[in-house]
Design an enzyme around this catalytic site. Structure first.
Site, PDB file in Angstrom:
ATOM      1  N   ARG A 274       0.881  -1.173   0.000  1.00  0.00           N
ATOM      2  CA  ARG A 274       0.000   0.000   0.000  1.00  0.00           C
ATOM      3  C   ARG A 274       0.913   1.215   0.000  1.00  0.00           C
ATOM      4  O   ARG A 274       1.634   1.443   0.968  1.00  0.00           O
ATOM      5  CB  ARG A 274      -0.877   0.009   1.249  1.00  0.00           C
ATOM      6  CG  ARG A 274      -1.954  -1.048   1.280  1.00  0.00           C
ATOM      7  CD  ARG A 274      -2.813  -0.844   2.528  1.00  0.00           C
ATOM      8  NE  ARG A 274      -4.020  -1.657   2.513  1.00  0.00           N
ATOM      9  CZ  ARG A 274      -4.121  -2.855   3.087  1.00  0.00           C
ATOM     10  NH1 ARG A 274      -3.090  -3.395   3.711  1.00  0.00           N
ATOM     11  NH2 ARG A 274      -5.269  -3.514   3.037  1.00  0.00           N
TER      12      ARG A 274
ATOM     13  N   ARG B 162       0.795  -1.458  -5.260  1.00  0.00           N
ATOM     14  CA  ARG B 162      -0.484  -0.861  -5.642  1.00  0.00           C
ATOM     15  C   ARG B 162      -0.319   0.646  -5.792  1.00  0.00           C
ATOM     16  O   ARG B 162       0.292   1.302  -4.932  1.00  0.00           O
ATOM     17  CB  ARG B 162      -1.545  -1.154  -4.581  1.00  0.00           C
ATOM     18  CG  ARG B 162      -2.904  -0.639  -5.014  1.00  0.00           C
ATOM     19  CD  ARG B 162      -3.978  -0.964  -4.037  1.00  0.00           C
ATOM     20  NE  ARG B 162      -3.813  -0.193  -2.809  1.00  0.00           N
ATOM     21  CZ  ARG B 162      -4.559  -0.386  -1.731  1.00  0.00           C
ATOM     22  NH1 ARG B 162      -5.462  -1.341  -1.723  1.00  0.00           N
ATOM     23  NH2 ARG B 162      -4.392   0.349  -0.661  1.00  0.00           N
TER      24      ARG B 162
ATOM     25  N   GLU C  30     -12.279  -5.139  -6.007  1.00  0.00           N
ATOM     26  CA  GLU C  30     -12.801  -4.647  -4.721  1.00  0.00           C
ATOM     27  C   GLU C  30     -14.102  -3.875  -4.892  1.00  0.00           C
ATOM     28  O   GLU C  30     -14.634  -3.314  -3.953  1.00  0.00           O
ATOM     29  CB  GLU C  30     -11.754  -3.791  -3.996  1.00  0.00           C
ATOM     30  CG  GLU C  30     -11.157  -2.680  -4.819  1.00  0.00           C
ATOM     31  CD  GLU C  30     -10.035  -1.942  -4.104  1.00  0.00           C
ATOM     32  OE1 GLU C  30      -9.856  -2.129  -2.893  1.00  0.00           O
ATOM     33  OE2 GLU C  30      -9.341  -1.166  -4.783  1.00  0.00           O
TER      34      GLU C  30
ATOM     35  N   ASN D 265     -11.728  -6.146   1.732  1.00  0.00           N
ATOM     36  CA  ASN D 265     -12.195  -5.080   2.640  1.00  0.00           C
ATOM     37  C   ASN D 265     -13.211  -4.197   1.929  1.00  0.00           C
ATOM     38  O   ASN D 265     -14.310  -3.953   2.420  1.00  0.00           O
ATOM     39  CB  ASN D 265     -11.020  -4.215   3.107  1.00  0.00           C
ATOM     40  CG  ASN D 265      -9.928  -5.033   3.751  1.00  0.00           C
ATOM     41  OD1 ASN D 265     -10.193  -6.117   4.254  1.00  0.00           O
ATOM     42  ND2 ASN D 265      -8.702  -4.538   3.720  1.00  0.00           N
TER      43      ASN D 265
ATOM     44  N   ARG E  74     -16.951   0.506   5.932  1.00  0.00           N
ATOM     45  CA  ARG E  74     -15.952  -0.293   6.648  1.00  0.00           C
ATOM     46  C   ARG E  74     -15.465   0.387   7.919  1.00  0.00           C
ATOM     47  O   ARG E  74     -14.838  -0.235   8.760  1.00  0.00           O
ATOM     48  CB  ARG E  74     -14.769  -0.636   5.716  1.00  0.00           C
ATOM     49  CG  ARG E  74     -14.011   0.564   5.222  1.00  0.00           C
ATOM     50  CD  ARG E  74     -13.073   0.223   4.065  1.00  0.00           C
ATOM     51  NE  ARG E  74     -11.769  -0.195   4.519  1.00  0.00           N
ATOM     52  CZ  ARG E  74     -10.764  -0.523   3.709  1.00  0.00           C
ATOM     53  NH1 ARG E  74     -10.938  -0.512   2.393  1.00  0.00           N
ATOM     54  NH2 ARG E  74      -9.610  -0.865   4.184  1.00  0.00           N
TER      55      ARG E  74
ATOM     56  N   CYS F 231      -5.932 -10.063  -1.146  1.00  0.00           N
ATOM     57  CA  CYS F 231      -5.052  -9.231  -0.318  1.00  0.00           C
ATOM     58  C   CYS F 231      -5.841  -8.479   0.740  1.00  0.00           C
ATOM     59  O   CYS F 231      -5.281  -7.728   1.527  1.00  0.00           O
ATOM     60  CB  CYS F 231      -4.249  -8.268  -1.176  1.00  0.00           C
ATOM     61  SG  CYS F 231      -5.276  -7.109  -2.088  1.00  0.00           S
TER      62      CYS F 231
HETATM   63  C1  PEP Z   1      -9.159  -4.103   0.226  1.00  0.00           C
HETATM   64  O1  PEP Z   1     -10.017  -3.256  -0.048  1.00  0.00           O
HETATM   65  O2  PEP Z   1      -9.425  -5.257   0.610  1.00  0.00           O
HETATM   66  C2  PEP Z   1      -7.741  -3.765   0.111  1.00  0.00           C
HETATM   67  C3  PEP Z   1      -6.809  -4.666   0.214  1.00  0.00           C
HETATM   68  O3  PEP Z   1      -7.473  -2.452  -0.049  1.00  0.00           O
HETATM   69  P1  PEP Z   1      -7.492  -1.381   1.164  1.00  0.00           P
HETATM   70  O4  PEP Z   1      -7.778  -2.128   2.419  1.00  0.00           O
HETATM   71  O5  PEP Z   1      -6.165  -0.741   1.156  1.00  0.00           O
HETATM   72  O6  PEP Z   1      -8.591  -0.471   0.761  1.00  0.00           O
HETATM   73 MG    MG Z   2      -9.413  -1.396  -0.980  1.00  0.00          MG
END
Ligand code: PEP
Ligand code: MG
Length: 869
Positions: free
Chosen positions: A598, A634, A728, A751, A762, A799
């Site tokens: 990240r 990423r 995602e 996520n 979230r 991931c």
């Molecule tokens: C996700 O969304 O699962 C992801 C890996 O990206 P982030 O948590 O950085 O948004």
């Molecule tokens: Mg994400």
């Protein structure tokens, strides 16, 4: 319509002699804010008020200090002598006409004694206001200088439209209304009746002032009303001014004279900690923070696990010690004002949510308290005082703190225990707003944890940690993190997992009541926070901590070997990282690769975006630290819950659905281009793969693929860069077969996929337990994505946090995911988990769970098939 009113123009001569005062400078907000209409002020030097035009005396105040005239054209002109002169009760004023009289321009209307008025009123400044400003606009007004009564033209008016004039002339003109009320409430004029009274006049064209002895307060200011100290049995006076004064005064009196049905006596917010009930129920799923809090055993709070583990330590309040805003602003007053508005709005939204959930539970008293906090939060006394300080160059936080403290001091002078509780409420609001202004943030400079003396085994408590707070943590001293809010997939949670620090989120506001320095147990895996443990509990927790450490050690011994299921199906276990340090931790923990870097952290702690060369150097260093392992980098994914100081993006009503991920390139293409150029320059050429976040369809991918290829050619690369797509967003999962045609691999971000599939924020603590990636809907999208990729012979990794969830691992493997990218510290345990699996069984069972109806059912099925250690 009366033809006289059409296209009417009305010239008004000065009714008083003296210097002109612009309306905005009249020392009374009733006038300066235009509540009585547009107009102008005169500071009279002679005690004679004359008619500014020919007309009828519509209203002559009983006390002789004000008169309203209506011109032949329909304009209604109020002339009010001095400020607060109603208080003189007629003393010093001698009217020379009667109400209803026809007068000519320059006729004497009122004589007044300048000395008496000057000695007894706050100001002599008098106002000429157009009471029906909706019908007549001021088109000319006298500039600075001196005007002579009956001679100098002061204002020229023009009718806006005839209909408005007709309507307005039928209205009752200015009124000043008084009414006395004896307070029968237990507690007198306390916060709730004050708030209700304020609501009662909202939208009315009137201003109501409440007077008690020498003190007075505007009805809009609940803090001011409390400061009157009017207790039970006190007789107060309501003074209404404005077109709807009578209605307003009656409405206020009505509210103050009634006790709301079901109203409970005030409870200080501090006593809101959860009622101790019997033992906590087994499942914490699908419960709000408050429900969990209510069901927790005595001395415990229930939260949601953000990073597993058990810890024992001393509670250290992260936020309290850090709430010292700088005195001077770093931005312009306008920018500081905006910051304050944003923080106040954020807290208001939180309070609104608390009111809602409390009401849904039927906790009316509690809902009332949060509602009252909302009222205090928008109190004009506080906001105006803060703005005044901001205009003097003070920071938003400093201004807010001072404004609150000034009001606390006012309340402190009133001898009433209920008001002392209101002071506690104000202090609470002070902190909440300061927290929201991010004065707790390590990114703010000298306030970071690294600069703070922490005891050993510190359990840090905060409303919510930001990623930048955690980036500066002294990890050797912090044994656990606990948060009142936050979600398990928030970035703060992710960073805690990466750091291997047990963390609990969504413990609720009761966390803030726990004493600094208290010995506490954090059983993050069980979602339990014990703030009053006995010696035996501590002993047990330490033993469990040790046992877990033993299991971890055993897992570590085999973590450098590749992982495969018992029947030989290989699964790559990679690491999610954010920094060079993490890369080293990943290698140490036996990660086969980096499945997700990240890059946001590299952007957060900076004054400006990194240059191409800075990007290249950062990624090069990581590639080298990985010693031959590949890394998936990423591209920048800021926006929504990930904020970057120097990126002043336009505010969005719904940032999670706004300019985040690759969409940011729509407004700042330079940021992505510089990053891509830095990435393609890293050597050796195969060391890095590029991953694109928040892709929704093929067009975006193809466009970026072309850009990356062009930058690669520019950099003289001889090989193509592998480019993958984050899955995602539900659309990306559904279109995975199309994306996989152009992508080299897919990486599922569970996520966000969970957030967007279930439409659950979230970061919303009350949804933390429900926003579960093992929901069958999310798993079906995973299955679709894997299927789509398979059609083009592409591999799929996960991931998101689900990859590191031991109950999810067998199912993801069974659905065909071949790479699990997890926090570096979780690599050994996830490898150990994979080694215990049977791939054929995983495949079967994974198809079965797709048919289940809830995440809880999926979890139960997984636990039954593959028990946890
Ligand atoms: C996700 O969304 O699962 C992801 C890996 O990206 P982030 O948590 O950085 O948004
Ligand atoms: Mg994400």
């Amino acid at each position: 319509m009366n033809p006289e009113h059409a296209a009417a123009r009305v010239e008004l001569v000065a009714p008083l002699t003296g210097p002109v005062v612009p309306l905005a400078s009249v020392p009374d907000p009733v006038f300066s804010e235009g509540l009585f209409g547009d107009g102008i002020g005169v500071d009279p030097l002679v005690g004679r008020l004359v008619a500014p035009c020919d007309g009828t005396v519509m209203h002559l105040a009983r006390t002789g200090h004000a008169v309203t005239l209506q011109s032949a054209e329909g304009a209604q002109i109020l002339v009010h002598i001095g400020i607060d002169t109603v208080e003189l009760n007629g003393k010093g004023f001698t009217p020379q006409v009667e109400q209803g009289a026809q007068v000519r321009r320059g006729d004497l209307l009122i004589e007044f004694d300048l000395d008496i008025v000057a000695c007894h009123a706050p100001s002599l400044v008098s106002v000429i206001a157009i009471a029906n400003s909706d019908a007549f606009e001021v088109v000319e007004r006298a500039g600075a200088g001196h005007v002579r009564a009956g001679e100098t033209t002061l204002l020229v008016l023009r009718a806006r439209d005839g209909a408005a004039v007709e309507a307005s002339v039928t209205n009752v003109v200015m009124e000043e209304v008084r009414r006395t009320v004896t307070l029968a409430h237990a507690g007198g004029l306390h916060a709730r009746p004050a708030a209700r009274a304020r609501e009662a006049v909202r939208g009315l064209e009137a201003r109501v002032e409440v007077r008690y002895g020498e003190r007075k307060a505007a009805i809009e200011s609940v803090v001011g009303l409390l400061g009157l100290g009017a207790g039970e049995g006190a007789t107060i006076e309501l003074v209404g001014m404005g077109r709807e004064a009578q209605k307003a005064v009656d409405a206020v009196a009505g509210e103050l004279l009634r006790e709301a049905p079901g109203e409970v006596s005030e409870t200080p917010a501090r006593e809101l900690s959860p009622a101790p009930l019997a033992a906590a129920p087994a499942a914490a799923n699908a419960q709000t923070a408050q429900q969990r809090a209510q069901q927790s055993a005595p001395g415990t709070l229930m939260g949601v696990c953000a990073a597993p583990g058990v810890a024992v330590g001393k509670l250290v309040r992260w936020d309290d010690a850090e709430l010292t805003p700088p005195e001077l602003a770093s931005g312009t007053p306008a920018a500081e004002s905006r910051l304050l508005d944003k923080a106040v709005a954020a807290i208001d939204a939180e309070l609104e949510a608390s009111v809602r959930t409390a009401s849904q539970r039927g906790a009316i008293g509690e809902a009332g308290i949060f509602q009252m906090h909302r009222v205090l939060l928008e109190d004009p006394t506080l906001i105006d005082a803060a703005r005044d300080l901001i205009s003097l160059g003070k920071s938003a936080g400093f201004a807010w703190r001072e404004a609150i403290r000034a009001q606390i001091a006012v309340l402190g002078k009133v001898d009433d225990p209920l008001l002392a509780e209101r002071a506690a409420d104000l202090r609470d609001l002070e902190k909440r707003v300061l927290r929201s202004l991010a004065y707790t943030s390590g990114a703010a400079g000298a306030n970071g944890a690294a600069q703070r003396e922490l005891p050993d085994e510190a359990v840090l408590a905060a409303d919510e940690f930001t990623p930048s707070d955690l980036a500066t943590l002294d990890r050797t001293r912090v044994t656990a993190l606990v948060m009142a809010r936050g979600g398990a997939t928030s970035h703060a949670a992710i960073i805690a997992r990466q750091a291997g620090i047990p963390a609990l989120v969504a413990l609720g506001d009761a966390l803030h009541q726990i004493e600094e320095g208290a010995q506490v147990i954090v059983d993050a895996s069980a979602g339990r926070f014990a703030f009053a443990p006995g010696a035996a509990d501590i002993e047990r927790a330490r033993t469990e901590k040790q046992r877990l450490a033993g299991v971890r050690e055993a897992n570590r011994r085999t973590s450098h070997e590749a992982a495969a299921t018992r029947d030989g199906h290989a699964v790559e276990v990679a690491a999610n990282i954010a920094t060079l340090d993490d890369a080293r931790t990943a290698v140490d923990n036996g990660a086969d690769a980096v499945g997700l870097l990240r890059t946001e952290l590299m952007f957060i702690h900076r004054q400006a975006a990194p240059t191409v060369e800075e990007h290249r150097q950062s990624y090069q260093a990581i590639a080298e630290a990985l010693a031959g392992r590949t890394a998936i980098i990423r591209t920048l994914d800021v926006g929504a819950d990930k904020e970057v100081d120097y990126l002043t993006l336009p505010p969005e009503p719904n940032p999670a659905l706004g300019l985040r991920g690759i969409r940011l390139a729509q407004v700042r293409p330079d940021l992505l281009d510089d990053q891509l150029r830095g990435l393609v320059a890293v050597k050796p050429e195969g060391a890095l793969r590029i991953l694109l976040p928040m892709v929704t369809d093929v067009g975006e991918l193809v466009h970026l693929r072309e850009r990356i290829d062009a930058f690669a050619r520019e950099a003289g690369r001889s090989t193509r860069v592998e480019v993958g797509v984050m899955i995602e967003v539900p659309s990306a999962a559904l279109l995975a077969d199309q994306l996989a045609r152009h992508a080299d691999f897919l990486s599922i971000g569970t996520n966000d996929l969970t957030q967007y599939t279930l439409a659950m924020d979230r970061c919303q603590p009350d949804l933390a337990a429900q926003a579960d990636g093992l929901h069958p809907a999310v798993l079906r999208l995973v299955a679709i994505a894997v299927e789509g990729a398979r059609k083009h012979g592409k591999w799929v990794g996960v991931c998101g946090a689900l990859a590191g969830d031991p109950l999810a691992v067998p199912l993801l493997v069974g659905l065909g995911v071949t790479e699990l990218s997890v926090d570096p510290v979780s690599v050994p345990s996830i490898k150990a988990r994979v080694r215990k699996l049977d791939y054929a069984l995983c495949r079967d069972r994974a198809q079965d769970v797709l048919m289940l109806e809830s995440a809880q059912d999926v979890r139960a099925a997984s636990r039954a098939n593959w028990p946890l250690d």
